[in-house]
Motif scaffolding. Structure first.
Motif, PDB file in Angstrom:
ATOM      1  N   GLU A  68       3.264   8.370  -7.052  1.00  0.00           N
ATOM      2  CA  GLU A  68       4.008   7.161  -6.715  1.00  0.00           C
ATOM      3  C   GLU A  68       3.701   6.692  -5.300  1.00  0.00           C
ATOM      4  OE1 GLU A  68       8.141   7.970  -7.500  1.00  0.00           O
ATOM      5  OE2 GLU A  68       7.974   7.174  -9.533  1.00  0.00           O
ATOM      6  N   GLN A  69       3.593   7.634  -4.362  1.00  0.00           N
ATOM      7  CA  GLN A  69       3.255   7.283  -2.987  1.00  0.00           C
ATOM      8  C   GLN A  69       1.871   6.659  -2.913  1.00  0.00           C
ATOM      9  OE1 GLN A  69       3.725  10.863  -0.717  1.00  0.00           O
ATOM     10  NE2 GLN A  69       5.953  10.826  -0.839  1.00  0.00           N
ATOM     11  N   GLU A  76       1.968   3.081  -4.141  1.00  0.00           N
ATOM     12  CA  GLU A  76       2.529   2.174  -3.143  1.00  0.00           C
ATOM     13  C   GLU A  76       1.506   1.850  -2.065  1.00  0.00           C
ATOM     14  OE1 GLU A  76       6.156   3.802  -1.609  1.00  0.00           O
ATOM     15  OE2 GLU A  76       7.056   3.921  -3.604  1.00  0.00           O
ATOM     16  N   LEU A  77       0.770   2.865  -1.615  1.00  0.00           N
ATOM     17  CA  LEU A  77      -0.262   2.626  -0.604  1.00  0.00           C
ATOM     18  C   LEU A  77      -1.358   1.715  -1.137  1.00  0.00           C
ATOM     19  CD1 LEU A  77      -0.650   6.194   0.929  1.00  0.00           C
ATOM     20  CD2 LEU A  77       0.310   4.177   2.044  1.00  0.00           C
ATOM     21  N   GLU A 117      -1.108  -0.478  -3.510  1.00  0.00           N
ATOM     22  CA  GLU A 117      -0.572  -1.828  -3.686  1.00  0.00           C
ATOM     23  C   GLU A 117      -0.615  -2.587  -2.364  1.00  0.00           C
ATOM     24  OE1 GLU A 117       3.779  -3.673  -4.455  1.00  0.00           O
ATOM     25  OE2 GLU A 117       3.106  -2.192  -5.930  1.00  0.00           O
ATOM     26  N   ASP A 118      -0.202  -1.930  -1.294  1.00  0.00           N
ATOM     27  CA  ASP A 118      -0.247  -2.560   0.025  1.00  0.00           C
ATOM     28  C   ASP A 118      -1.679  -2.835   0.450  1.00  0.00           C
ATOM     29  OD1 ASP A 118       2.499  -2.483   0.183  1.00  0.00           O
ATOM     30  OD2 ASP A 118       2.560  -0.686   1.439  1.00  0.00           O
TER      31      ASP A 118
END
Length: 58
Positions: free
Chosen positions: A17-18, A21-22, A24-25
């Motif tokens: 999940e982390q 998120e990275l 996606e950014d």
């Protein structure tokens, strides 16, 4: 994956999940470049002139 404990599975899930998120950014940022440029991504560089391009009819 059957060898993993429930705690290991949870930690892997949290890590995935982390990373998502990275990523996606990271993909929100666009850096324009032309074919043949040398592109830098983090600590890596890639000379794009050595890459093959798609055929024009694709």
């Amino acid at each position: 994956m059957a060898d993993l404990t429930p705690e290991q599975m949870r930690r892997m899930h949290d890590f995935a999940e982390q990373l998502a998120e990275l990523a996606e950014d990271r993909w929100k940022v666009q850096v324009p470049y032309a074919f043949g440029d040398t592109v830098t991504a983090g600590r890596w560089t890639l000379d794009t002139s050595s890459l093959k391009s798609y055929p024009a009819d694709w």
